[in-house]
Design an enzyme around this catalytic site. Structure first.
Site, PDB file in Angstrom:
ATOM      1  N   LEU A 154       8.749 -55.570  13.511  1.00  0.00           N
ATOM      2  CA  LEU A 154       8.670 -54.485  12.533  1.00  0.00           C
ATOM      3  C   LEU A 154       9.922 -54.494  11.664  1.00  0.00           C
ATOM      4  CD1 LEU A 154       7.246 -51.922  15.039  1.00  0.00           C
ATOM      5  CD2 LEU A 154       6.204 -52.332  12.806  1.00  0.00           C
ATOM      6  N   GLU A 211       1.717 -55.912  24.165  1.00  0.00           N
ATOM      7  CA  GLU A 211       3.080 -56.292  24.573  1.00  0.00           C
ATOM      8  C   GLU A 211       3.309 -55.794  25.994  1.00  0.00           C
ATOM      9  OE1 GLU A 211       6.214 -55.211  21.882  1.00  0.00           O
ATOM     10  OE2 GLU A 211       5.449 -56.509  20.285  1.00  0.00           O
ATOM     11  N   HIS A 214       6.925 -54.195  26.635  1.00  0.00           N
ATOM     12  CA  HIS A 214       7.569 -53.127  25.880  1.00  0.00           C
ATOM     13  C   HIS A 214       7.233 -51.748  26.464  1.00  0.00           C
ATOM     14  CE1 HIS A 214       9.115 -51.442  21.915  1.00  0.00           C
ATOM     15  NE2 HIS A 214       8.519 -50.398  22.470  1.00  0.00           N
TER      16      HIS A 214
END
Ligand SMILES: [Zn+2]
Length: 292
Positions: A154, A211, A214
């Site tokens: 990001l 993910e 995460h």
């Protein structure tokens, strides 16, 4: 003159009642320790039950429930960098897990939450946790974004790593989607306030690929409600806004969670009693969590 004296007596009596009420609230607190930054004591009892809080627009942009994604950047004025420390330079924070390299930064508060969780995992024989990323500065995020491209990273300011409440957790045994550490965290992280932020079945909502490494700290009871209802943060905050309140009982502790829209500095009435903490949603309101 007499009116003045009367007013002063009334004010003194009110003050006495107020102090007594505050003392009552403080007495109720014994075990639960909300994050120090969010602790607050109700200011006055309302006639209708519950308590009132003075809210400010700044509160929308502080706290553990801030939504940060491609649409909602880390709020300006928040300074997570000031809390982040190098784990390698603070080895007392590394306890029961490894770190990938000497660039990993985390706030001591988050390191502490993580430590509590991995200790519980170790009791169940799962103990090969490895932190590969924690707090990231916006400069570091920008570097990553340029290196990896928009598919995998990001832009600076839009990553939860810039917020300081997320970490990438690996295992020294295998990749996270196969390692016992990954499975344990996915199934048990919620008990310690952590959520798998980008699950496989929610890519359409989060806009982020699966993910398995995460994890994001949101705290209890939010992590438990999200787990139970299979919601990601976007969905949970939406539902809360829609329903205005939710209750949950976790291991004998009862919580009530309220959403309040905040457009200006104001006073709100929270229809419950207990210790409370406040977090903004990083958009338009605050969430008040009361532990009864
Ligand atoms: Zn991450």
């Amino acid at each position: 003159m007499k009116k003045w004296i009367f007013s002063i007596i009334v004010l003194l009596l009110l003050g006495y009642g107020f102090m007594k009420y505050k003392a009552g609230i403080i007495d109720q607190s014994n075990e639960w320790q909300p994050p120090a930054t969010n602790i607050d004591i109700p200011e006055a009892a309302s006639q209708t039950g519950g308590f009132t809080i003075k809210v400010t627009k700044e509160m929308v942009f502080q706290g553990d429930l801030l939504l940060v994604n491609k649409d909602y950047p880390v709020p300006e004025g928040l300074n997570p960098e000031s809390e982040a420390v190098s784990l390698v330079k603070n080895p007392e924070l590394i306890d029961g897990f490894g770190v990938l390299d000497n660039t990993i930064q985390l706030s001591p508060r988050l390191a502490d939450k993580f430590r509590t969780m991995v200790k519980a995992a170790a009791q169940e024989g799962v103990s090969h946790f490895l932190i590969s990323s924690g707090y990231r500065s916006e400069a570091k995020q920008d570097e990553l974004y340029r290196e990896m491209g928009p598919q995998y990273a990001l832009p600076a300011g839009y990553s939860e790593h810039n917020l300081g409440l997320s970490m990438d957790i690996g295992s020294s045994l295998a990749e996270m989607n196969q390692a016992p550490e990954g499975k344990w965290l996915k199934d048990n992280g919620w008990k310690y306030g952590f959520i798998l932020r980008y699950p496989e079945d929610k890519t359409a909502v989060t806009g982020i690929q699966f993910e398995p490494w995460h994890f994001r700290y949101v705290g209890l009871p939010h992590s438990a409600i999200m787990w139970e209802k299979n919601l990601v943060l976007e969905q949970y905050l939406d539902l809360l806004k829609q329903q205005k309140s939710m209750s949950a009982t976790i291991e004998g502790e009862s919580y009530e969670v309220f959403y309040f829209s905040v457009t200006e500095n104001n006073t709100i009435n929270v229809p419950a009693y207990g210790e409370y903490e406040i977090s903004g949603n990083n958009a338009d309101g605050i969430i008040v969590t009361v532990r009864k």
